[in-house]
Design a protein around this motif. Sequence first.
Motif, PDB file in Angstrom:
ATOM      1  N   ILE A  43      -4.349   5.215   1.023  1.00  0.00           N
ATOM      2  CA  ILE A  43      -4.144   6.074   2.195  1.00  0.00           C
ATOM      3  C   ILE A  43      -5.050   5.641   3.344  1.00  0.00           C
ATOM      4  N   ASP A  44      -6.317   5.385   3.030  1.00  0.00           N
ATOM      5  CA  ASP A  44      -7.270   4.972   4.068  1.00  0.00           C
ATOM      6  C   ASP A  44      -6.869   3.645   4.688  1.00  0.00           C
ATOM      7  N   MET A  45      -6.432   2.706   3.849  1.00  0.00           N
ATOM      8  CA  MET A  45      -6.041   1.397   4.370  1.00  0.00           C
ATOM      9  C   MET A  45      -4.813   1.513   5.268  1.00  0.00           C
ATOM     10  N   GLN A  77      -6.574   7.329  -2.677  1.00  0.00           N
ATOM     11  CA  GLN A  77      -7.241   7.509  -1.394  1.00  0.00           C
ATOM     12  C   GLN A  77      -7.513   6.178  -0.707  1.00  0.00           C
ATOM     13  N   ASN A  78      -7.807   5.149  -1.486  1.00  0.00           N
ATOM     14  CA  ASN A  78      -8.030   3.836  -0.883  1.00  0.00           C
ATOM     15  C   ASN A  78      -6.778   3.358  -0.153  1.00  0.00           C
ATOM     16  N   LYS A  93      -3.950   4.132   7.018  1.00  0.00           N
ATOM     17  CA  LYS A  93      -4.395   4.747   8.273  1.00  0.00           C
ATOM     18  C   LYS A  93      -5.067   3.712   9.168  1.00  0.00           C
ATOM     19  N   ASN A  94      -5.879   2.845   8.561  1.00  0.00           N
ATOM     20  CA  ASN A  94      -6.540   1.783   9.333  1.00  0.00           C
ATOM     21  C   ASN A  94      -5.526   0.825   9.953  1.00  0.00           C
ATOM     22  N   THR A 132       0.494   8.710   7.404  1.00  0.00           N
ATOM     23  CA  THR A 132       0.619   8.947   5.966  1.00  0.00           C
ATOM     24  C   THR A 132       0.993  10.386   5.615  1.00  0.00           C
ATOM     25  N   TYR A 189       0.840  -1.198   0.000  1.00  0.00           N
ATOM     26  CA  TYR A 189       0.000   0.000   0.000  1.00  0.00           C
ATOM     27  C   TYR A 189       0.876   1.249   0.000  1.00  0.00           C
TER      28      TYR A 189
END
Length: 227
Positions: A122-124, A119-120, A126-127, A132, A108
Motif C-alpha cells: 500500500i505504501d509503495m 502495508q508495504n 501511494k509513493n 489505494t 504491488y
Amino acid sequence: ALRGILNDKTYDMPKKSLVIEMSAIAEKQGLDAGIAFYNTNKDSNDYEINEDEMNQFGYELMADENFEDAAKIFEINMERFPKSSNVYDSYAEAMMKLGETEKAIQYYTTSVEMNPMNQNGIDMLKNLGVDTAELTKDVEVPDDILESYVGKYELQPGFILEIMKEGQQMKAQATGQGTVEIFPKSDNLFYVKVIEAEIQFNKAEDGSIKSLTLFQGGQEMEGLKLK
C-alpha cells in the motif's frame, strides 16, 4: 509425517530442498545453470519447493544488486505459488529496482488485492501516485453467511481448524495454536492479518458448507467440516 506416524496413518518422508540445491549450482555455475536444474527437477518427487526459501534466494541476489537475476527468481516463485500475495510484492520490488514502474504498480496492486493488510505494498503504491482507497475497502458479509462457517474442520488426522464467531468478528484456531482473527475479502474468502494465510469456505451442491481450504506458505490444505 509425524502426525501420520502417531495416528497410524499414511505419511511421506521429507524431501530434499530444490531451492537449496538450485542456489548452490547457481553460485558455482551461474544462475542460468541453477534455473536449468530447477526446471529439470521442479516436478520430481525427490524434491520439495519452499516459497520462503525461493524468496530468500531472490533477496540474497537483491542484496548483491543483481536485480535482473533476483527478478528471475521472484518470477519463478510467482509461477509456482500464484496464490501467495508475498511473491507478487517481492517481484514488484525487483521491478522498482529495475526502473520498471508500470510493472511495479501492476504487481504491488495484485499483492494488495490478495492481501489488503500488505502495508508495504500500500505504501509503495501511494509513493507511486496510486489511489489505494478501493484496494483497502472493507467487505461486509451477511450474518447468516458468517454463521454457516462456524464449526470444526479436519485438515489432517488430529489437526483441526475451528472457526468461531464473536459478534461480527470471525476467528480461527488450529490445534495447539492461539486464536487469530480472520477478515473477509469476499463472501467466502478470508485472510489473516498477523500471518500470510487465507481461508476459503467451500459449498456442497445443496448449498451447505462442506469444507474449507487453507492457503499458507504456498501450500493448500482442504479440511472437511466435521458434523
